[in-house]
Design a protein around this motif. Structure first.
Motif, PDB file in Angstrom:
ATOM      1  N   GLU A  83       0.890  -1.148  -0.026  1.00 53.22           N
ATOM      2  CA  GLU A  83      -0.032  -0.045   0.026  1.00 53.22           C
ATOM      3  C   GLU A  83       0.706   1.251   0.021  1.00 53.22           C
ATOM      4  OE1 GLU A  83      -3.228   2.232   2.318  1.00 53.22           O
ATOM      5  OE2 GLU A  83      -1.750   1.461   3.450  1.00 53.22           O
ATOM      6  N   ILE A  86       1.540   3.969  -7.311  1.00 52.89           N
ATOM      7  CA  ILE A  86       0.672   3.426  -8.104  1.00 52.89           C
ATOM      8  C   ILE A  86       0.943   2.672  -9.252  1.00 52.89           C
ATOM      9  CG2 ILE A  86      -1.545   3.881  -9.293  1.00 52.89           C
ATOM     10  CD1 ILE A  86      -2.325   6.128  -7.165  1.00 52.89           C
ATOM     11  N   LYS A  92       2.193  -0.996  -8.451  1.00 51.03           N
ATOM     12  CA  LYS A  92       1.637  -1.869  -7.506  1.00 51.03           C
ATOM     13  C   LYS A  92       1.445  -3.278  -8.071  1.00 51.03           C
ATOM     14  CE  LYS A  92      -0.469   1.272  -4.733  1.00 51.03           C
ATOM     15  NZ  LYS A  92      -0.010   1.287  -3.313  1.00 51.03           N
ATOM     16  N   ASN A 131      -3.912  -3.361  -0.558  1.00 54.49           N
ATOM     17  CA  ASN A 131      -4.590  -1.988  -0.717  1.00 54.49           C
ATOM     18  C   ASN A 131      -5.960  -1.931  -0.339  1.00 54.49           C
ATOM     19  OD1 ASN A 131      -2.407  -0.225  -2.436  1.00 54.49           O
ATOM     20  ND2 ASN A 131      -2.273  -2.185  -3.267  1.00 54.49           N
ATOM     21  N   ASP A 132      -6.452  -0.683   0.195  1.00 56.60           N
ATOM     22  CA  ASP A 132      -7.627  -0.645   0.580  1.00 56.60           C
ATOM     23  C   ASP A 132      -8.877  -1.205  -0.292  1.00 56.60           C
ATOM     24  OD1 ASP A 132      -9.298   1.973  -0.172  1.00 56.60           O
ATOM     25  OD2 ASP A 132      -7.394   2.851   0.394  1.00 56.60           O
ATOM     26  N   ASN A 180     -11.450   0.535  -1.285  1.00 58.42           N
ATOM     27  CA  ASN A 180     -11.856   1.667  -2.357  1.00 58.42           C
ATOM     28  C   ASN A 180     -11.018   1.837  -3.767  1.00 58.42           C
ATOM     29  OD1 ASN A 180     -14.149   2.367  -0.680  1.00 58.42           O
ATOM     30  ND2 ASN A 180     -12.706   3.491   0.554  1.00 58.42           N
ATOM     31  N   THR A 181      -9.939   0.845  -3.634  1.00 60.98           N
ATOM     32  CA  THR A 181      -9.181   0.783  -4.754  1.00 60.98           C
ATOM     33  C   THR A 181      -9.570  -0.461  -5.654  1.00 60.98           C
ATOM     34  OG1 THR A 181      -7.433  -0.648  -3.846  1.00 60.98           O
ATOM     35  CG2 THR A 181      -7.263   1.888  -3.166  1.00 60.98           C
ATOM     36  N   PRO A 182      -8.902  -0.422  -6.850  1.00 57.42           N
ATOM     37  CA  PRO A 182      -9.173  -1.548  -7.887  1.00 57.42           C
ATOM     38  C   PRO A 182      -8.095  -2.751  -7.537  1.00 57.42           C
ATOM     39  CG  PRO A 182      -8.106   0.374  -8.871  1.00 57.42           C
ATOM     40  CD  PRO A 182      -8.355   0.648  -7.557  1.00 57.42           C
ATOM     41  N   PHE A 183      -7.211  -2.509  -6.706  1.00 57.76           N
ATOM     42  CA  PHE A 183      -6.081  -3.544  -6.194  1.00 57.76           C
ATOM     43  C   PHE A 183      -6.329  -4.523  -5.437  1.00 57.76           C
ATOM     44  CE2 PHE A 183      -4.164   0.982  -7.188  1.00 57.76           C
ATOM     45  CZ  PHE A 183      -3.845   0.673  -8.466  1.00 57.76           C
ATOM     46  N   TRP A 184      -7.262  -4.333  -4.468  1.00 60.87           N
ATOM     47  CA  TRP A 184      -7.333  -5.186  -3.307  1.00 60.87           C
ATOM     48  C   TRP A 184      -7.603  -6.369  -3.369  1.00 60.87           C
ATOM     49  CZ3 TRP A 184     -11.291  -7.931  -1.676  1.00 60.87           C
ATOM     50  CH2 TRP A 184     -12.527  -7.984  -2.169  1.00 60.87           C
TER      51      TRP A 184
END
Length: 285
Positions: free
Chosen positions: A32, A37, A40, A65-66, A68-72
């Motif tokens: 995170e 970015i 990632k 990642n949290d 609200n991101t596209p990564f979690w």
């Protein structure tokens, strides 16, 4: 119970190796805040490949990642596929979101034929909303074993000034402890101390956290580990006193007595139970 959780950016295999060679009880590979970015995906793959090709003797968690991101989701899946012990979830604010993440983790675990109870989820409470709903978050799913407090992001969110005496964080820290106990999970993990040149400050903050009920602390450098371990480990004096209390009280209880004096201290069931729990935490009872 783990006393120290050492962060290491997922930007260098060499840094993974150094962190794992340290005395940290647990290492956190950070996807995170420590990763740009644009990096990632590369960081995620680096952490996954490292864990797949190595078998660390200590627990390794992934800070994903949290939500609200596209990564979690990909972070979570990679952590499970790589064999990580669990994940740290930043910006935890809602019980429903944490339950959804845990249920998603179960799907990935079953896909990998991993033991469902072998994976832990640690929500990072670092916003006003997270503090407000800490109890609900703590009880959202059985995979949640401890809460973690994040003071820096919390101070940004509520717009308070971080001070040496930490009075501005007393309410939030206490809420996280109380929520953990009310939900029946383990004692929480305290925040990082960012000033690497100020060991007295680290010691003072760790002592405050321990007095409030924290049993571990995040670290950002191996040199912070020794002070953290000293503070979050019971001293020999504390262990000796606890053993004396337990032995004396159990002997008295056999005679139908439930209130005695040990030295100059009154000992009844609450005092006995606290001493017994301390001994159990280090495997002495």
């Amino acid at each position: 119970m783990k006393r120290s959780y050492l962060f290491v950016p997922a930007t260098s295999t060499r840094m993974f190796e150094k962190a794992l060679a340290s005395e940290a009880d647990c290492v956190i590979f950070d996807l995170e805040d420590a990763v740009a970015i644009s990096e990632k995906q590369e960081a995620r793959e680096r952490a996954k490949i490292f864990l797949e090709n190595n078998q660390p003797e200590k627990d390794v968690l992934i800070r994903i990642n949290d939500l609200n991101t596209p990564f979690w989701r990909e972070d979570l899946e990679a952590a499970i596929e790589a064999g990580a012990s669990g994940v740290i979830v930043p910006k935890a604010e809602y019980a429903n979101s944490m339950k959804m993440l845990c249920e998603t983790a179960l799907v990935f675990l079953e896909r990998q034929n991993r033991e469902l109870h072998s994976f832990v989820v640690l929500p990072l409470i670092e916003t006003a909303r997270g503090v407000q709903f800490a109890y609900e978050i703590a009880g959202a799913h059985y995979m949640i074993k401890r809460l973690v407090f994040g003071s820096i992001d919390y101070s940004l969110d509520v717009d308070c000034e971080l001070t040496d005496d930490g009075v501005e964080l007393l309410y939030a820290r206490s809420q996280v402890v109380n929520a953990s106990k009310a939900a029946g999970i383990g004692s929480p993990v305290d925040a990082v101390y960012p000033d690497l040149a100020n060991e007295p400050g680290l010691i003072n903050e760790s002592l405050r956290a321990r007095r409030l009920g924290y049993k571990a602390k995040l670290a950002i450098h191996p040199k912070q580990l020794h002070p953290i371990h000293e503070i979050f480990s019971p001293s020999q004096k504390e262990l000796d006193a606890a053993l004396e209390i337990v032995n004396a009280f159990e002997a008295a209880e056999q005679q139908g007595i439930a209130s005695i004096a040990v030295g100059n201290k009154l000992v009844d069931y609450p005092v006995y139970k606290k001493a017994k729990a301390l001994l159990l935490s280090v495997g002495l009872s």
